[in-house]
Design a protein around this motif. Sequence first.
Motif, PDB file in Angstrom:
ATOM      1  N   GLU A 164       0.809  -1.226   0.000  1.00 53.37           N
ATOM      2  CA  GLU A 164       0.000   0.000   0.000  1.00 53.37           C
ATOM      3  C   GLU A 164       0.839   1.270   0.000  1.00 53.37           C
ATOM      4  O   GLU A 164       0.307   2.374  -0.183  1.00 53.37           O
ATOM      5  N   ALA A 165       2.144   1.132   0.266  1.00 54.76           N
ATOM      6  CA  ALA A 165       2.993   2.311   0.448  1.00 54.76           C
ATOM      7  C   ALA A 165       2.970   3.260  -0.754  1.00 54.76           C
ATOM      8  O   ALA A 165       2.809   4.478  -0.582  1.00 54.76           O
ATOM      9  N   PRO A 166       3.097   2.755  -2.007  1.00 51.93           N
ATOM     10  CA  PRO A 166       3.096   3.689  -3.139  1.00 51.93           C
ATOM     11  C   PRO A 166       1.800   4.510  -3.222  1.00 51.93           C
ATOM     12  O   PRO A 166       1.853   5.710  -3.506  1.00 51.93           O
ATOM     13  N   ARG A 167       0.666   3.890  -2.933  1.00 53.58           N
ATOM     14  CA  ARG A 167      -0.600   4.614  -3.003  1.00 53.58           C
ATOM     15  C   ARG A 167      -0.643   5.723  -1.940  1.00 53.58           C
ATOM     16  O   ARG A 167      -0.984   6.878  -2.242  1.00 53.58           O
ATOM     17  N   ILE A 168      -0.252   5.399  -0.718  1.00 54.50           N
ATOM     18  CA  ILE A 168      -0.251   6.395   0.358  1.00 54.50           C
ATOM     19  C   ILE A 168       0.729   7.531   0.018  1.00 54.50           C
ATOM     20  O   ILE A 168       0.445   8.712   0.240  1.00 54.50           O
ATOM     21  N   ALA A 169       1.886   7.159  -0.546  1.00 53.10           N
ATOM     22  CA  ALA A 169       2.892   8.173  -0.883  1.00 53.10           C
ATOM     23  C   ALA A 169       2.324   9.181  -1.877  1.00 53.10           C
ATOM     24  O   ALA A 169       2.540  10.393  -1.751  1.00 53.10           O
ATOM     25  N   LYS A 170       1.586   8.694  -2.865  1.00 55.68           N
ATOM     26  CA  LYS A 170       1.029   9.611  -3.868  1.00 55.68           C
ATOM     27  C   LYS A 170      -0.019  10.532  -3.244  1.00 55.68           C
ATOM     28  O   LYS A 170      -0.152  11.689  -3.635  1.00 55.68           O
ATOM     29  N   THR A 171      -0.760  10.025  -2.268  1.00 51.88           N
ATOM     30  CA  THR A 171      -1.723  10.868  -1.550  1.00 51.88           C
ATOM     31  C   THR A 171      -0.995  12.021  -0.856  1.00 51.88           C
ATOM     32  O   THR A 171      -1.443  13.174  -0.870  1.00 51.88           O
ATOM     33  N   ILE A 172       0.140  11.690  -0.258  1.00 54.67           N
ATOM     34  CA  ILE A 172       0.922  12.705   0.465  1.00 54.67           C
ATOM     35  C   ILE A 172       1.558  13.687  -0.510  1.00 54.67           C
ATOM     36  O   ILE A 172       1.601  14.901  -0.274  1.00 54.67           O
ATOM     37  N   GLU A 173       2.024  13.160  -1.645  1.00 52.28           N
ATOM     38  CA  GLU A 173       2.706  14.017  -2.627  1.00 52.28           C
ATOM     39  C   GLU A 173       1.779  15.119  -3.141  1.00 52.28           C
ATOM     40  O   GLU A 173       2.234  16.211  -3.475  1.00 52.28           O
ATOM     41  N   LYS A 174       0.473  14.803  -3.203  1.00 54.27           N
ATOM     42  CA  LYS A 174      -0.495  15.799  -3.705  1.00 54.27           C
ATOM     43  C   LYS A 174      -0.583  17.033  -2.812  1.00 54.27           C
ATOM     44  O   LYS A 174      -1.084  18.069  -3.235  1.00 54.27           O
ATOM     45  N   LEU A 175      -0.077  16.907  -1.570  1.00 52.86           N
ATOM     46  CA  LEU A 175      -0.064  18.069  -0.674  1.00 52.86           C
ATOM     47  C   LEU A 175       1.125  18.984  -0.955  1.00 52.86           C
ATOM     48  O   LEU A 175       1.321  19.979  -0.265  1.00 52.86           O
ATOM     49  N   GLY A 176       1.959  18.602  -1.940  1.00 52.65           N
ATOM     50  CA  GLY A 176       3.164  19.385  -2.204  1.00 52.65           C
ATOM     51  C   GLY A 176       4.311  19.000  -1.282  1.00 52.65           C
ATOM     52  O   GLY A 176       5.264  19.746  -1.080  1.00 52.65           O
ATOM     53  N   VAL A 177       4.205  17.802  -0.732  1.00 51.75           N
ATOM     54  CA  VAL A 177       5.206  17.285   0.210  1.00 51.75           C
ATOM     55  C   VAL A 177       5.963  16.163  -0.493  1.00 51.75           C
ATOM     56  O   VAL A 177       5.375  15.438  -1.297  1.00 51.75           O
TER      57      VAL A 177
END
Lengths: 333, 333
Positions: A34-47
């Motif tokens: 699940e890590a790649p999916r969660i990472a992309k969610t976080i990336e959308k915050l500009g992080v």
Amino acid sequence: MKQFDFEEERIKQEILKLGAKRVLIQFPQGLKPEAPRIAKTIEKLGVLPIISADPCYGACDLATADAESLGADLIIHYGHSKLMKYERFPTIYVEARATLNVPSAVEKALPMLEKWNKIGLATTVQHLQTLDEAREILTRQGKIVLIGDTGRLSYPGQVIGCDYSNAVSIAKDVEAFLFIGGGQFHAIGVALSTSKPTVVADPYDNTAALVDKEAEKILKQRWAQIREAKEAKTFAVLVGLKPGQKRLEETLQLKEKLEKGGKIVHLFAINEITPEALMEFPSVDAFVNTACPRISIDDAARFMKPILTANEALVVVGKLSWEDLCKKGLLES
Amino acid sequence: MKQFDFEEERIKQEILKLGAKRVLIQFPQGLKPEAPRIAKTIEKLGVLPIISADPCYGACDLATADAESLGADLIIHYGHSKLMKYERFPTIYVEARATLNVPSAVEKALPMLEKWNKIGLATTVQHLQTLDEAREILTRQGKIVLIGDTGRLSYPGQVIGCDYSNAVSIAKDVEAFLFIGGGQFHAIGVALSTSKPTVVADPYDNTAALVDKEAEKILKQRWAQIREAKEAKTFAVLVGLKPGQKRLEETLQLKEKLEKGGKIVHLFAINEITPEALMEFPSVDAFVNTACPRISIDDAARFMKPILTANEALVVVGKLSWEDLCKKGLLES
């Protein structure tokens, strides 16, 4: 993997609140897909999200040094509750609570618990929210249900791979344990720590099973390893390098005790204890692992030489009897 | 293991001079069996030796963080010469020079070098002291012998797993290379970096062999992996956590370039790059490894998915041509 609550909304809010810019995300082995999916969610915050790809089996393995080295300003640690009292790095724990229903697996466990009246309940952080429901099912059957709480872990009834104190604390007052969770690993941990009959109710495959035979088999293996280690001349005591596995003082004391018992003793520092890493040292006859007792207890068959826990090493040099260790529980420190 | 000089006397003197009380000793995989013996030599000085049991394949993997964490005051690093310009921790390098004779293996290499007149010499730190002797043997045969020195490594003619610049710097002036050392790993490195016929003279088993076929086979495998990665949608770029393998800026730039090339890209931080660690991420189609190029070049067959070097990733997105990469050398950064 819809069986778990990854709390995406909460982590987004926490990241924004903390103003984090670079986040190291750590997942235990089972949740890593699940890590790649969660990472992309976080990336959308500009992080910038960085996924820790090294093995992780517990909150003892918090990647603080890695986070510092990568210039991260936050760790998001999935799948475990907070373990270490003090963290030198800002860390958010996401416990990844399971969203599975447990009643059906608990119902299947009932016939196996039939002959006992007082039942102890235990589970991992993933299933804590199901303890009340399980208690109710058992109570309806006329059982007396106990849930231990020593305050050593985050929640009553919780167990982790190296700490079954919540179960141990009620062992003298119950006749058997019901463990709720996947696989046999933790149920065996309860059985080895409490010496009580233990049934696992597994909500993932909706089954129940008594694990006593598995626990007995492990006890026999442990005694065989201790006997083999009594004959060994050269020992290596392993000190773990993971932040929650480093017991240097204990390692130094063990070295001294083994030396007084006539053994030649080396100190090895190690991050990942693997058969391959230890095979590089053919002159060592037996290993003592102060890092993670479950590597000794559960993975012994993968290693070419005995790999004892700290307490088992004390049995080797006569500082603790095998009977007392069994009474104390194989996983007690 | 009498084939190497472990310099026990020098390290004893250095430890006493520095007044070290707790020493972390690091050995590369091949020399680890000697670690317990060396540790006991150090312990006799009243110093506590701790052996690092984690894998170590180069001076890029200096255990500074471990030494700090264990409260050590000195690292003794065996088997490699100093690599990093700046060390934050007191470190003694013991190069473990081989005590083997090389003339016989070099003689065996002569027929394989027959058709070439200008020969480049290269070796690892273990055999540097044999370069003069090898040069003499070749010169007696009427060969012109060149030894490269870019100043990037500690010694002229030296190569390490990820740096063949000393060989590359003379490649245009020689017709073939003679590499002195064990196994084919470094000889293949010379061949892939210089695109010149390369013969290995192996003093351990006293043999010589041309490694061109092995190098060609690897080139074909690399091209196959690049083609497979061109079709891949989701990438993970690996940033190494070992002190000499951490190229975070390069990793970030690669992420951007791959994204501009239409790929979905994740950042993974990793200490030990193993097939098992990467298999935890089934949604990733291809990996880019900025940590250690030899894991891509030599171990590709062990991984389930393509695992490219940084330059190979540039070929995937059309920022570098395959031909230019081959000209540049597969191991050039």
